[in-house]
Structure formats: C-alpha cells, structure tokens
Design a protein around this motif. Structure first.
Motif, PDB file in Angstrom:
ATOM      1  N   ASP A 190       2.370  11.048 -11.728  1.00  0.00           N
ATOM      2  CA  ASP A 190       0.972  11.004 -12.126  1.00  0.00           C
ATOM      3  C   ASP A 190       0.601   9.520 -12.117  1.00  0.00           C
ATOM      4  OD1 ASP A 190       1.740   9.986 -14.748  1.00  0.00           O
ATOM      5  OD2 ASP A 190       2.320  12.051 -15.162  1.00  0.00           O
ATOM      6  N   LEU A 191      -0.691   9.232 -12.252  1.00  0.00           N
ATOM      7  CA  LEU A 191      -1.113   7.840 -12.076  1.00  0.00           C
ATOM      8  C   LEU A 191      -0.455   6.915 -13.090  1.00  0.00           C
ATOM      9  CD1 LEU A 191      -4.865   8.049 -11.025  1.00  0.00           C
ATOM     10  CD2 LEU A 191      -2.867   7.437  -9.632  1.00  0.00           C
ATOM     11  N   ARG A 192      -0.242   7.426 -14.302  1.00  0.00           N
ATOM     12  CA  ARG A 192       0.380   6.576 -15.316  1.00  0.00           C
ATOM     13  C   ARG A 192       1.829   6.282 -14.999  1.00  0.00           C
ATOM     14  NH1 ARG A 192      -0.220   7.193 -21.424  1.00  0.00           N
ATOM     15  NH2 ARG A 192      -1.753   8.878 -21.461  1.00  0.00           N
ATOM     16  N   SER A 193       2.572   7.317 -14.580  1.00  0.00           N
ATOM     17  CA  SER A 193       4.005   7.103 -14.333  1.00  0.00           C
ATOM     18  C   SER A 193       4.215   6.192 -13.129  1.00  0.00           C
ATOM     19  CB  SER A 193       4.729   8.438 -14.152  1.00  0.00           C
ATOM     20  OG  SER A 193       4.283   9.125 -13.001  1.00  0.00           O
ATOM     21  N   ILE A 194       3.368   6.312 -12.125  1.00  0.00           N
ATOM     22  CA  ILE A 194       3.565   5.464 -10.948  1.00  0.00           C
ATOM     23  C   ILE A 194       3.138   4.034 -11.254  1.00  0.00           C
ATOM     24  CG2 ILE A 194       1.352   6.027  -9.792  1.00  0.00           C
ATOM     25  CD1 ILE A 194       4.755   5.452  -8.084  1.00  0.00           C
ATOM     26  N   GLU A 195       2.105   3.879 -12.093  1.00  0.00           N
ATOM     27  CA  GLU A 195       1.684   2.525 -12.467  1.00  0.00           C
ATOM     28  C   GLU A 195       2.789   1.837 -13.281  1.00  0.00           C
ATOM     29  OE1 GLU A 195      -2.048   2.194 -14.577  1.00  0.00           O
ATOM     30  OE2 GLU A 195      -2.072   0.009 -14.314  1.00  0.00           O
ATOM     31  N   ARG A 196       3.414   2.606 -14.158  1.00  0.00           N
ATOM     32  CA  ARG A 196       4.510   2.031 -14.961  1.00  0.00           C
ATOM     33  C   ARG A 196       5.684   1.639 -14.073  1.00  0.00           C
ATOM     34  NH1 ARG A 196       6.222   6.076 -18.181  1.00  0.00           N
ATOM     35  NH2 ARG A 196       4.210   7.022 -18.662  1.00  0.00           N
ATOM     36  N   LEU A 197       6.004   2.511 -13.111  1.00  0.00           N
ATOM     37  CA  LEU A 197       7.101   2.201 -12.188  1.00  0.00           C
ATOM     38  C   LEU A 197       6.790   0.926 -11.407  1.00  0.00           C
ATOM     39  CD1 LEU A 197       9.785   3.175 -10.880  1.00  0.00           C
ATOM     40  CD2 LEU A 197       8.417   4.522  -9.294  1.00  0.00           C
ATOM     41  N   LEU A 236      12.134  17.190 -14.771  1.00  0.00           N
ATOM     42  CA  LEU A 236      12.433  15.944 -14.056  1.00  0.00           C
ATOM     43  C   LEU A 236      11.290  15.543 -13.134  1.00  0.00           C
ATOM     44  CD1 LEU A 236      16.184  16.689 -13.261  1.00  0.00           C
ATOM     45  CD2 LEU A 236      15.266  15.115 -14.980  1.00  0.00           C
ATOM     46  N   GLY A 237      10.297  16.417 -12.991  1.00  0.00           N
ATOM     47  CA  GLY A 237       9.126  16.088 -12.185  1.00  0.00           C
ATOM     48  C   GLY A 237       9.455  15.922 -10.716  1.00  0.00           C
ATOM     49  N   ARG A 238      10.352  16.762 -10.217  1.00  0.00           N
ATOM     50  CA  ARG A 238      10.735  16.597  -8.814  1.00  0.00           C
ATOM     51  C   ARG A 238      11.029  17.934  -8.150  1.00  0.00           C
ATOM     52  NH1 ARG A 238      16.829  14.094 -10.043  1.00  0.00           N
ATOM     53  NH2 ARG A 238      17.922  16.087  -9.935  1.00  0.00           N
ATOM     54  N   VAL A 239      10.775  17.977  -6.849  1.00  0.00           N
ATOM     55  CA  VAL A 239      11.246  19.088  -6.041  1.00  0.00           C
ATOM     56  C   VAL A 239      12.679  18.755  -5.631  1.00  0.00           C
ATOM     57  CG1 VAL A 239      10.992  20.298  -3.829  1.00  0.00           C
ATOM     58  CG2 VAL A 239       8.959  19.738  -5.195  1.00  0.00           C
ATOM     59  N   GLU A 240      13.549  19.742  -5.710  1.00  0.00           N
ATOM     60  CA  GLU A 240      14.919  19.558  -5.218  1.00  0.00           C
ATOM     61  C   GLU A 240      15.155  20.481  -4.043  1.00  0.00           C
ATOM     62  OE1 GLU A 240      17.914  20.108  -8.218  1.00  0.00           O
ATOM     63  OE2 GLU A 240      16.941  18.713  -9.616  1.00  0.00           O
ATOM     64  N   GLU A 253      -9.862  14.723  -2.777  1.00  0.00           N
ATOM     65  CA  GLU A 253     -10.771  15.414  -3.699  1.00  0.00           C
ATOM     66  C   GLU A 253     -10.060  16.452  -4.565  1.00  0.00           C
ATOM     67  OE1 GLU A 253     -12.867  18.783  -0.846  1.00  0.00           O
ATOM     68  OE2 GLU A 253     -14.082  17.014  -1.429  1.00  0.00           O
ATOM     69  N   ASP A 254      -8.935  16.995  -4.110  1.00  0.00           N
ATOM     70  CA  ASP A 254      -8.172  17.937  -4.942  1.00  0.00           C
ATOM     71  C   ASP A 254      -7.219  17.238  -5.918  1.00  0.00           C
ATOM     72  OD1 ASP A 254      -9.306  20.148  -3.629  1.00  0.00           O
ATOM     73  OD2 ASP A 254      -7.859  19.973  -1.983  1.00  0.00           O
ATOM     74  N   HIS A 255      -7.140  15.915  -5.823  1.00  0.00           N
ATOM     75  CA  HIS A 255      -6.202  15.132  -6.653  1.00  0.00           C
ATOM     76  C   HIS A 255      -4.747  15.558  -6.424  1.00  0.00           C
ATOM     77  CE1 HIS A 255      -9.376  13.491  -9.658  1.00  0.00           C
ATOM     78  NE2 HIS A 255      -9.808  13.488  -8.406  1.00  0.00           N
ATOM     79  N   HIS A 256      -4.422  15.830  -5.167  1.00  0.00           N
ATOM     80  CA  HIS A 256      -3.047  16.185  -4.802  1.00  0.00           C
ATOM     81  C   HIS A 256      -2.212  14.968  -4.464  1.00  0.00           C
ATOM     82  CE1 HIS A 256      -4.041  20.614  -3.599  1.00  0.00           C
ATOM     83  NE2 HIS A 256      -3.973  20.423  -4.891  1.00  0.00           N
ATOM     84  N   LEU A 273       0.875  -1.179   0.000  1.00  0.00           N
ATOM     85  CA  LEU A 273       0.000   0.000   0.000  1.00  0.00           C
ATOM     86  C   LEU A 273       0.907   1.224   0.000  1.00  0.00           C
ATOM     87  CD1 LEU A 273      -2.996   0.850   0.097  1.00  0.00           C
ATOM     88  CD2 LEU A 273      -2.790   0.964   2.583  1.00  0.00           C
ATOM     89  N   LEU A 274       0.826   1.984  -1.101  1.00  0.00           N
ATOM     90  CA  LEU A 274       1.811   3.032  -1.373  1.00  0.00           C
ATOM     91  C   LEU A 274       1.124   4.394  -1.425  1.00  0.00           C
ATOM     92  CD1 LEU A 274       4.768   3.554  -2.469  1.00  0.00           C
ATOM     93  CD2 LEU A 274       3.807   3.223  -4.753  1.00  0.00           C
ATOM     94  N   GLY A 275       1.683   5.371  -0.712  1.00  0.00           N
ATOM     95  CA  GLY A 275       1.188   6.751  -0.818  1.00  0.00           C
ATOM     96  C   GLY A 275       2.155   7.569  -1.645  1.00  0.00           C
ATOM     97  N   VAL A 276       1.662   8.230  -2.693  1.00  0.00           N
ATOM     98  CA  VAL A 276       2.541   9.058  -3.528  1.00  0.00           C
ATOM     99  C   VAL A 276       1.962  10.443  -3.760  1.00  0.00           C
ATOM    100  CG1 VAL A 276       3.721   7.180  -4.743  1.00  0.00           C
ATOM    101  CG2 VAL A 276       1.565   8.064  -5.659  1.00  0.00           C
ATOM    102  N   ASP A 277       2.856  11.404  -3.776  1.00  0.00           N
ATOM    103  CA  ASP A 277       2.469  12.780  -4.062  1.00  0.00           C
ATOM    104  C   ASP A 277       2.356  12.960  -5.573  1.00  0.00           C
ATOM    105  OD1 ASP A 277       1.764  15.353  -3.485  1.00  0.00           O
ATOM    106  OD2 ASP A 277       3.803  16.063  -3.076  1.00  0.00           O
ATOM    107  N   LEU A 278       1.356  13.716  -5.998  1.00  0.00           N
ATOM    108  CA  LEU A 278       1.076  13.859  -7.429  1.00  0.00           C
ATOM    109  C   LEU A 278       1.558  15.211  -7.967  1.00  0.00           C
ATOM    110  CD1 LEU A 278      -2.545  12.369  -7.448  1.00  0.00           C
ATOM    111  CD2 LEU A 278      -0.407  11.223  -8.082  1.00  0.00           C
ATOM    112  N   LYS A 279       1.785  15.246  -9.268  1.00  0.00           N
ATOM    113  CA  LYS A 279       2.130  16.505  -9.930  1.00  0.00           C
ATOM    114  C   LYS A 279       0.940  17.459  -9.828  1.00  0.00           C
ATOM    115  CE  LYS A 279       5.566  14.728 -13.036  1.00  0.00           C
ATOM    116  NZ  LYS A 279       5.784  14.025 -14.296  1.00  0.00           N
ATOM    117  N   LYS A 280       1.252  18.729  -9.704  1.00  0.00           N
ATOM    118  CA  LYS A 280       0.185  19.729  -9.506  1.00  0.00           C
ATOM    119  C   LYS A 280       0.730  21.109  -9.818  1.00  0.00           C
ATOM    120  CE  LYS A 280      -0.272  18.405  -5.263  1.00  0.00           C
ATOM    121  NZ  LYS A 280       0.747  17.299  -5.356  1.00  0.00           N
TER     122      LYS A 280
END
Ligand code: AVJ
Length: 325
Positions: A290-297, A251-255, A312-315, A194-201
């Motif tokens: 995003d849901l696709r990138s995490i599913e692929r990973l 790169l889709g990341r916070v540094e 509900e905010d899709h965060h 069971l994985l919690g991931v932060d989404l792009k926003k």
C-alpha cells in the motif's frame, strides 16, 4: 551507434553462464523447504511466457501500469530534467519504457540502458527499439541486476532508474531495501528512481491474476523445471508437479509453488532429490504494497517519495523517488 561492450555487455558472460543456475538450483532443492529464485524463470521461453501473461485478461498489472504512464507521461517526464539517461533493470520487452523514451525524445534522452538476465530476449528488444526510435542510443547490458548494474553517468546526464512491472515485489523486504539503496546510488544526488508497484486489493482479483484460465502462468511456473531438464540434464516429470498460487494476506504477498503430486525422486545434475506427496518447491513471492508501506520501504533506502500516480481502480502505483542526502 555501437553500444559499449563491457564485461557484462551483450554477448559477454553473466546472463548465460550455467554455473550460477546449476549452483542455485542445487542449493534451493537441498533447502528445507525447497525454494528456487524467480529470476530463473526468464530464459528465452520464460520471457515469452511472461509476455503472454501480460496479455492475459486476468493479469491486470501490466494494463494498469500502462494506463498510468499513458495518462501522466508528460507530467512524469517534466520532473526529470533536460538530459536524461534511462537505466531499466529487468527490462524485458520494454513496452512501458517506449512511452517514456518517446516523450523525452532525442532532445532530452541521451541513452537507454536495458539490463536483463534473458540475453537473447534483450538483444531482440534492443534491435526493435533501434528500428522504432532510430535516434535513440541503446546500450543493452546483459546480466543479473541483483549482482551487476551499469556505472553512474559521467557525461553530466541525470540518471533515471526505471523499475516498472512490480519486479520489486519478487524481493523479500530486506532485499528490496538493499536493491533500492543500489538504485539510489546509481541515480545519484540529481537523479531519480521511477518505481512501479502492485497494490493490495481484493484477494479474488489477485488469485485470478496468478491462476489464469488458459494455464499460461502454470506453464511459466513449470518452465523452471523445463529449464533444469534441458540445461542440467534433470528428469522432472512436468505432469507430476501442480502449479499452486495464492495470496497470503498476513505477509501481503502472492506465493507460487510447484507441488509434488506423488512421492518421487528427481535427479538434477546427477544429484537425487526426494519429494514427499504434497511437498512444494516455493518458486516466487510477489509482494503487494500500500502507499504507506512502499513509502516506508523507500525511506529506509534513503529515497523520498516525490510523487505517486495511481490508475483509476487503484490497482497499481507508479512512484517517483528521489535520493535523500
Ligand atoms: C514480473 C515479478 C512482477 O510477480 O506478478 C507473473 C511475475 N509471476 N505471474 C509478478 C509473475 C506470475 C510478475 N513480476
């Protein structure tokens, strides 16, 4: 009930050994560009600073994830079977897992194994949990989950590897994949991750979350310098390094970085390190998915997406993954 005290159980070596900290700091500061692993943020002070971050108005991920687990805890636990052992790598204060453990209850939950590098913080969390949920068997496992994980269950219980908080985001994609492979192995054929991931926003929300007005994130970032000063006899001047955090959309990341505000030489464990004006130490990556990138990973780690829940905010997303044969 007394938890098993294996070689990496609470009180054992592992979490408090100075050697890996020293070696990793010296290697990271000698590298070009300079970089340090974010796992070293979490000594006791760092774990408390992180808890304070989770309460900040700007830091949305903790509240978003809690709202997901609160809203769906019944449905979530219904997918797990009737004898569940919960392993939580990087457990921290265990706020979210309480909801799961309570919902599973004494009938369905056989054991909870929090794994954390901050040994004292872990022991305190275990103590509190035993008071709050007296029926729960808590077996804290002090150590670095990137190196050690508990053994697979032998009593027929199904293992749920619970990895919330978007801790996965701290890992480069290749390392994240390797970690998920190990979680899948620990879960076993009938278990789950069971994985919690932060989404792009909106990048402005991301920016605010890592640049809070009270400066708690800055203190958290600088804590690694405080640790080196205390534990390695380093002489970092904390005011000579700026907290600098930003979202890198390509790169889709916070540094997070610590940027030297002047030309200076710092000594760490007797070794000198030169900094140019404006030179950075890269201290953390926090990948957003995003849901696709995490599913692929997940699929590359032989885990199939069984279900996804979003706030509900899709965060933020909570994903149930099952090992594929
Ligand atoms: C614990 C890795 C999920 O990346 O957001 C919070 C740590 N760093 N503020 C994150 C963190 C700066 C956090 N994780």
């Amino acid at each position: 009930m007394t938890p098993p005290e294996g070689p990496h159980g609470s009180g054992g070596p592992g979490a408090h050994a100075v050697a890996p900290f020293r070696e990793d700091m010296l290697r990271g500061l000698a590298a070009t560009p300079k970089r340090l692993s974010p796992k070293y943020f979490y000594d006791q002070a760092g774990a408390l600073l992180f808890d304070a971050i989770c309460d900040l108005p700007e830091y949305y991920p903790t509240r978003a994830e809690l709202s997901i687990v609160e809203a769906h805890v019944h449905e979530l636990t219904a997918q797990l079977g009737d004898r569940v052992r919960v392993v939580e790598p990087g457990a921290g204060s265990g706020t979210k897992v309480r909801l799961l453990l309570k919902e599973l209850g004494p009938e369905r939950c056989t054991e909870y194994l929090p794994v954390d590098i901050a040994g004292e913080h872990l022991a305190e969390t275990a103590r509190q949990l035993r008071v709050e949920l007296p029926w729960l068997r808590v077996a804290p496992f002090a150590g670095d989950f990137t190196v050690h994980l508990p053994e697979a269950a032998t009593d027929g219980a199904r293992t749920l590897v619970y990895f919330p908080g978007s801790t996965l985001g701290n890992f480069e994609p290749a390392d994240a994949e390797r970690l998920l492979v190990r979680f899948g192995r620990l879960a076993g054929a009938d278990g789950a991750v069971l994985l919690g991931v932060d989404l792009k926003k909106d990048p402005r929300l991301l920016h605010a979350a890592y640049n809070d007005a009270q400066g708690v994130t800055a203190a958290f970032n600088r804590n690694v310098l405080v640790r080196m000063n205390r534990e390695l006899g380093a002489d970092f001047d904390l005011d000579a390094f700026a907290h600098y955090a930003f979202f890198e959309p390509r790169l889709g990341r916070v540094e997070m970085h610590l940027v030297s505000l002047r030309r200076q030489t710092v000594r760490v464990a007797g070794h000198p390190f030169d900094f140019e004006l404006g030179e950075s130490i890269h201290t953390e990556c926090s990948y957003k998915y995003d849901l696709r990138s995490i599913e692929r990973l997940a699929e590359s780690a032989k885990l199939a997406l069984s279900k996804a829940w979003l706030d509900e905010d899709h965060h933020f997303a909570v994903l149930l993954l099952r090992p594929t044969p």
